[in-house]
Write a protein that holds these residues in place. Structure first.
Motif, short mmCIF file in Angstrom:
data_model
loop_
_atom_site.label_atom_id
_atom_site.label_comp_id
_atom_site.label_asym_id
_atom_site.label_seq_id
_atom_site.Cartn_x
_atom_site.Cartn_y
_atom_site.Cartn_z
N GLU A 9 -6.18 44.07 -8.88
CA GLU A 9 -6.56 43.80 -7.12
C GLU A 9 -5.36 43.01 -7.01
OE1 GLU A 9 -7.52 39.20 -9.38
OE2 GLU A 9 -9.07 39.83 -8.81
N GLN A 10 -4.90 42.56 -5.61
CA GLN A 10 -3.52 42.62 -5.32
C GLN A 10 -3.95 41.54 -4.71
OE1 GLN A 10 -2.11 46.83 -4.70
NE2 GLN A 10 -0.32 45.58 -4.66
N LEU A 11 -2.85 40.84 -4.21
CA LEU A 11 -2.58 39.40 -2.86
C LEU A 11 -2.25 40.26 -2.13
CD1 LEU A 11 -1.19 36.12 -4.18
CD2 LEU A 11 -3.49 36.99 -4.39
N VAL A 12 -3.72 39.76 -0.84
CA VAL A 12 -2.97 40.24 0.73
C VAL A 12 -1.63 40.42 1.06
CG1 VAL A 12 -3.86 40.84 2.65
CG2 VAL A 12 -5.63 41.42 1.26
N LYS B 31 -11.70 47.24 -0.53
CA LYS B 31 -12.53 46.00 0.19
C LYS B 31 -11.58 44.44 -0.42
CE LYS B 31 -16.59 43.71 -2.36
NZ LYS B 31 -17.27 43.98 -3.43
N TYR B 32 -11.96 44.01 0.44
CA TYR B 32 -11.37 42.29 0.54
C TYR B 32 -11.95 41.49 -0.04
CZ TYR B 32 -7.58 45.42 2.13
OH TYR B 32 -6.88 46.37 2.58
N GLU B 33 -11.75 40.39 -0.34
CA GLU B 33 -11.83 39.19 -1.30
C GLU B 33 -11.48 37.75 -1.07
OE1 GLU B 33 -15.23 39.09 -4.19
OE2 GLU B 33 -13.74 37.99 -5.33
N ARG C 100 4.95 31.44 -7.50
CA ARG C 100 5.16 32.29 -8.35
C ARG C 100 4.97 33.78 -7.87
NH1 ARG C 100 2.33 31.45 -12.46
NH2 ARG C 100 3.60 28.89 -12.70
N TYR C 101 4.02 33.98 -7.52
CA TYR C 101 3.64 35.61 -6.85
C TYR C 101 4.56 35.61 -5.93
CZ TYR C 101 1.11 39.42 -5.52
OH TYR C 101 0.80 40.90 -4.80
N ALA C 102 5.17 35.31 -4.71
CA ALA C 102 5.53 35.15 -3.86
C ALA C 102 6.26 35.38 -3.93
CB ALA C 102 5.67 34.37 -2.63
N SER C 103 7.56 33.99 -4.47
CA SER C 103 8.75 34.86 -5.32
C SER C 103 8.93 35.99 -6.29
CB SER C 103 9.25 33.35 -5.98
OG SER C 103 10.20 33.44 -6.55
N GLN C 104 8.26 36.51 -6.95
CA GLN C 104 8.42 37.26 -8.16
C GLN C 104 8.36 38.55 -7.33
OE1 GLN C 104 6.24 37.21 -10.78
NE2 GLN C 104 6.65 35.63 -12.24
N ASN C 105 7.63 38.72 -5.92
CA ASN C 105 7.15 40.33 -5.31
C ASN C 105 8.49 39.83 -3.79
OD1 ASN C 105 5.40 41.93 -6.75
ND2 ASN C 105 4.88 39.49 -6.96
N GLY C 106 8.62 39.27 -3.40
CA GLY C 106 9.99 39.12 -2.51
C GLY C 106 9.18 38.50 -1.00
N PHE C 107 7.65 38.11 -1.33
CA PHE C 107 6.72 37.32 -0.23
C PHE C 107 7.24 35.59 0.53
CE2 PHE C 107 4.67 40.48 -1.11
CZ PHE C 107 4.14 41.48 -0.25
N VAL D 271 -7.40 38.56 -1.28
CA VAL D 271 -7.46 39.81 -2.16
C VAL D 271 -7.97 41.33 -1.72
CG1 VAL D 271 -8.11 40.26 -4.66
CG2 VAL D 271 -7.76 37.93 -3.51
N GLN D 272 -6.52 42.30 -2.16
CA GLN D 272 -7.21 43.03 -1.56
C GLN D 272 -7.92 44.29 -3.39
OE1 GLN D 272 -4.70 46.29 0.08
NE2 GLN D 272 -4.56 47.35 -1.86
#
Length: 97
Positions: free
Chosen positions: A21-24, A59-61, A72-79, A14-15
């Motif tokens: 925050e956003q998934l990397v 910063k990353y964690e 769900r997140y990946a699908s909504q954001n084209g990943f 996570v960035q």
């Protein structure tokens, strides 16, 4: 590798973990594929940290996320989601629907 269940916890990076925050995500430039690296164990994620292309000064964690939420997140954001091991080898490529 067995199929992941919706309620399985996986590890991602996570960035900006303190807020906004956003998934990397990563880009496989050779194949023009945007993907989120996910790991089955926190140790495996940490082993792979230095192999990721990350922005300097951010910063990353490592955080756990429910697999269903990740998809769900990946699908909504084209990943896509690539399940990796600690060496960065791809264990599974998941195309969210």
């Amino acid at each position: 590798m067995q199929k992941l269940k919706d309620d399985t916890w996986v590890w991602v990076f996570v960035q900006n973990p303190e807020g906004n925050e956003q998934l990397v995500g990563q880009i496989d430039e050779a194949n023009n594929i945007s993907f989120i690296p996910a790991f089955l164990e926190k140790d495996e994620a940490l082993k792979c940290y230095n192999s990721l292309a990350l922005e300097k000064g951010r910063k990353y964690e490592t955080q756990a996320i429910i697999y269903e939420d990740l998809i769900r997140y990946a699908s909504q954001n084209g990943f896509l989601v690539f399940v990796l091991n600690g060496s960065g080898e791809i264990l599974d490529k998941i195309h969210p629907k």
